[in-house]
Design a protein around this motif. Structure first.
Motif, PDB file in Angstrom:
ATOM      1  N   MET A 103       0.814  -1.218   0.000  1.00  0.00           N
ATOM      2  CA  MET A 103       0.000   0.000   0.000  1.00  0.00           C
ATOM      3  C   MET A 103       0.851   1.273   0.000  1.00  0.00           C
ATOM      4  O   MET A 103       0.317   2.377   0.013  1.00  0.00           O
ATOM      5  CB  MET A 103      -0.932  -0.017   1.212  1.00  0.00           C
ATOM      6  N   GLY A 104       2.161   1.119   0.001  1.00  0.00           N
ATOM      7  CA  GLY A 104       3.036   2.279  -0.086  1.00  0.00           C
ATOM      8  C   GLY A 104       3.640   2.725   1.224  1.00  0.00           C
ATOM      9  O   GLY A 104       4.385   3.722   1.253  1.00  0.00           O
ATOM     10  N   TYR A 105       3.357   2.011   2.297  1.00  0.00           N
ATOM     11  CA  TYR A 105       3.963   2.339   3.589  1.00  0.00           C
ATOM     12  C   TYR A 105       5.196   1.457   3.780  1.00  0.00           C
ATOM     13  O   TYR A 105       5.129   0.237   3.570  1.00  0.00           O
ATOM     14  CB  TYR A 105       2.969   2.097   4.732  1.00  0.00           C
ATOM     15  N   GLN A 143      -2.326   4.922  10.442  1.00  0.00           N
ATOM     16  CA  GLN A 143      -3.340   5.387  11.383  1.00  0.00           C
ATOM     17  C   GLN A 143      -3.606   6.875  11.211  1.00  0.00           C
ATOM     18  O   GLN A 143      -4.765   7.317  11.280  1.00  0.00           O
ATOM     19  CB  GLN A 143      -2.893   5.082  12.821  1.00  0.00           C
ATOM     20  N   GLU A 144      -2.553   7.630  10.995  1.00  0.00           N
ATOM     21  CA  GLU A 144      -2.718   9.073  10.813  1.00  0.00           C
ATOM     22  C   GLU A 144      -3.537   9.372   9.563  1.00  0.00           C
ATOM     23  O   GLU A 144      -4.445  10.215   9.582  1.00  0.00           O
ATOM     24  CB  GLU A 144      -1.345   9.737  10.722  1.00  0.00           C
ATOM     25  N   VAL A 194      -3.222   7.514  16.730  1.00  0.00           N
ATOM     26  CA  VAL A 194      -1.882   7.108  16.331  1.00  0.00           C
ATOM     27  C   VAL A 194      -1.171   6.474  17.517  1.00  0.00           C
ATOM     28  O   VAL A 194      -0.727   7.172  18.436  1.00  0.00           O
ATOM     29  CB  VAL A 194      -1.087   8.318  15.795  1.00  0.00           C
ATOM     30  N   THR A 195      -1.073   5.157  17.489  1.00  0.00           N
ATOM     31  CA  THR A 195      -0.438   4.413  18.582  1.00  0.00           C
ATOM     32  C   THR A 195       0.721   3.554  18.110  1.00  0.00           C
ATOM     33  O   THR A 195       1.603   3.212  18.890  1.00  0.00           O
ATOM     34  CB  THR A 195      -1.462   3.494  19.275  1.00  0.00           C
ATOM     35  N   GLY A 196       0.717   3.185  16.833  1.00  0.00           N
ATOM     36  CA  GLY A 196       1.734   2.282  16.320  1.00  0.00           C
ATOM     37  C   GLY A 196       1.552   0.845  16.767  1.00  0.00           C
ATOM     38  O   GLY A 196       2.406  -0.007  16.511  1.00  0.00           O
ATOM     39  N   ASN A 197       0.410   0.548  17.411  1.00  0.00           N
ATOM     40  CA  ASN A 197       0.137  -0.795  17.937  1.00  0.00           C
ATOM     41  C   ASN A 197      -0.793  -1.565  16.998  1.00  0.00           C
ATOM     42  O   ASN A 197      -1.616  -0.977  16.282  1.00  0.00           O
ATOM     43  CB  ASN A 197      -0.488  -0.711  19.331  1.00  0.00           C
ATOM     44  N   VAL A 198      -0.675  -2.885  17.048  1.00  0.00           N
ATOM     45  CA  VAL A 198      -1.518  -3.763  16.233  1.00  0.00           C
ATOM     46  C   VAL A 198      -2.732  -4.200  17.049  1.00  0.00           C
ATOM     47  O   VAL A 198      -2.584  -4.747  18.146  1.00  0.00           O
ATOM     48  CB  VAL A 198      -0.738  -5.003  15.755  1.00  0.00           C
ATOM     49  N   ALA A 232      -8.179  -5.899  10.625  1.00  0.00           N
ATOM     50  CA  ALA A 232      -9.357  -6.095   9.777  1.00  0.00           C
ATOM     51  C   ALA A 232      -9.494  -4.957   8.763  1.00  0.00           C
ATOM     52  O   ALA A 232      -9.846  -5.186   7.596  1.00  0.00           O
ATOM     53  CB  ALA A 232     -10.608  -6.190  10.646  1.00  0.00           C
ATOM     54  N   ARG A 233      -9.209  -3.733   9.180  1.00  0.00           N
ATOM     55  CA  ARG A 233      -9.345  -2.578   8.288  1.00  0.00           C
ATOM     56  C   ARG A 233      -8.307  -2.630   7.172  1.00  0.00           C
ATOM     57  O   ARG A 233      -8.609  -2.380   6.004  1.00  0.00           O
ATOM     58  CB  ARG A 233      -9.209  -1.287   9.085  1.00  0.00           C
ATOM     59  N   ILE A 234      -7.049  -2.939   7.536  1.00  0.00           N
ATOM     60  CA  ILE A 234      -5.993  -3.026   6.515  1.00  0.00           C
ATOM     61  C   ILE A 234      -6.269  -4.176   5.552  1.00  0.00           C
ATOM     62  O   ILE A 234      -6.077  -4.048   4.337  1.00  0.00           O
ATOM     63  CB  ILE A 234      -4.617  -3.169   7.186  1.00  0.00           C
ATOM     64  N   HIS A 235      -6.730  -5.316   6.066  1.00  0.00           N
ATOM     65  CA  HIS A 235      -7.080  -6.455   5.201  1.00  0.00           C
ATOM     66  C   HIS A 235      -8.142  -6.058   4.187  1.00  0.00           C
ATOM     67  O   HIS A 235      -8.033  -6.371   2.981  1.00  0.00           O
ATOM     68  CB  HIS A 235      -7.598  -7.615   6.053  1.00  0.00           C
ATOM     69  N   LYS A 236      -9.168  -5.360   4.656  1.00  0.00           N
ATOM     70  CA  LYS A 236     -10.268  -4.965   3.770  1.00  0.00           C
ATOM     71  C   LYS A 236      -9.799  -3.968   2.725  1.00  0.00           C
ATOM     72  O   LYS A 236     -10.130  -4.078   1.542  1.00  0.00           O
ATOM     73  CB  LYS A 236     -11.405  -4.382   4.599  1.00  0.00           C
TER      74      LYS A 236
END
Length: 406
Positions: free
Chosen positions: A246-248, A269-270, A276-280, A286-290
């Motif tokens: 995704m470019g990150y 997250q930002e 913004v926590t940097g935590n999984v 679920a959001r990134i998968h979608k």
């Protein structure tokens, strides 16, 4: 003159007896020829043989399909040399065999279950486990059993006694039957369509076209199939790969939550207007998968062997993969080429562990393409083992899927 008459009658009687004998021989031969195909057909129509061994009962039971046809006491491995439990098949047969491990000890009517030294054979039966791991049997039974079995036949060894049960489930493959198409073209239809004129022969008009099922050249060779869970990639590795796509810049896909991976998560997250926590978290995954269009891979694999050789492999899925499965053996009974259905039976090889066999089938998901391929390959006596145990792979000597349950 009287002597001549006596000799004549004697000769005539011999000729008559010979003619009668020849006539009877011809009839007997004809009967034998007529009955031979019938006997062969009856043998072919019999349900598959399989053996169940109970170590606690010190007994072996021989089944033909669901029918118990013979039992015998045994003597299995003693303490320190216990007989393993699990799913085996006959790898080798020898009428006369001598142990390579124990002082050249005789092992008549040997039927090997593992290449490491476990076999069925004639031996002393003191009434308790006394062998070095083999399954001893009385000589008359061992000799009879030897005449009935063949390489590849299943032998399931359990602690407590097990019995085969009939099972009916949509997951179990059924014989492939092609769809029948009916073509009915009238003369008026052909004349009305210029494209059809000249392309359709007169014999095709008002004719029924039936697709015929091709013969399976391996129909007499049972398949050995197994479904086992497959190790899934770690959640962090998948997340790293998707963020990179995704470019990150999440860094190397190594499954380690390092500085680059946390920075990539924070950046995502930002942009997504999330804290913004940097935590999984599960919600973040679920959001990134979608957003990345990611579909979870199948979590199990199906493998198929014929005559101890791998011939097919495909990904499948098991629901509730984290729950115990146990070990279950499903076997297709007898059917003929062209039949549209076959009955199956089930044997639970680990008692209550994992639950009942039909419940395990409820958790199996086969892709439609995989189901279709299995239907085309299906043969009488084919077995499907579903287990969360590991299985022994090819040794170079030829094995089926050997599953050790202890």
């Amino acid at each position: 003159m009287l002597s001549f008459k006596k000799e004549y009658r004697k000769s005539f009687a011999c000729v008559l007896a010979g003619a009668t004998a020849l006539s009877m021989a011809a009839v007997t031969g004809a009967s034998a020829r007529d009955s031979a195909p019938q006997a062969e057909e009856e043998a072919e129509n019999k349900a598959p043989l399989h053996m169940l061994v109970s170590l606690n009962e010190q007994k072996i039971s021989v089944y033909q399909g669901l029918d118990l046809i013979e039992t015998s006491p045994i003597s299995s491995g003693k303490r320190g040399h216990s007989t393993p439990t699990g799913v085996f098949s006959i790898l080798e047969k020898r009428r006369k065999h001598f142990s390579n491990l124990y002082d050249n000890a005789p092992m008549p009517f040997m039927q090997r279950l593992t290449w490491s030294g476990v076999a069925l054979h004639v031996g002393k039966l003191p009434g308790y486990p006394a062998s070095h791991g083999c399954i001893r049997m009385p000589r008359p039974f061992a000799k009879s059993l030897y005449s009935m079995t063949s390489r590849g036949m299943h032998v399931v060894v359990t602690r407590d006694p097990a019995t085969p049960e009939s099972v009916d489930h949509a997951v179990l493959p059924q014989p492939f039957v092609p769809k029948t198409e009916v073509a009915s073209l009238s003369g008026e239809t052909i004349e009305a369509d210029p494209a059809l004129r000249g392309a359709i022969q007169p014999a095709s008009i008002d004719s029924n076209v039936t697709l015929v099922q091709p013969e399976n050249p391996h129909f007499d060779r049972p398949l050995r199939m197994i479904i086992t869970p497959q190790k899934q990639p770690s959640r962090v590795k998948v997340l790293q790969r998707l963020l990179n796509q995704m470019g990150y810049n999440a860094g190397p896909v190594d499954g380690i939550m390092g500085r680059k991976t946390r920075a990539a998560i924070s950046l995502y997250q930002e942009g997504a207007e999330l804290p913004v926590t940097g935590n999984v978290t599960d919600a973040l995954v679920a959001r990134i998968h979608k957003e990345a269009g990611y579909e979870k891979p199948h979590n199990a694999v199906l493998r198929v062997r014929r005559k101890f050789r791998d011939i097919y492999q495909a990904p499948v899925s098991i629901r509730n993969i984290d729950q115990e499965i146990g070990t279950h053996v499903f076997t297709a009974l007898q059917f003929e080429q062209g039949d549209s259905s076959v009955e199956w039976m089930a044997v639970t090889a680990e008692g209550e562990r994992g639950g009942a066999s039909p419940d395990i089938l409820d958790r199996i998901e086969l892709p439609e393409k995989v189901s279709a391929e299995l239907s085309k390959m299906l043969t009488p006596g084919t077995s499907l083992t579903i287990t969360d145990r590991s299985f022994k792979r090819n040794t170079g000597l030829g094995t089926d899927f050997v599953v050790i349950t202890r």
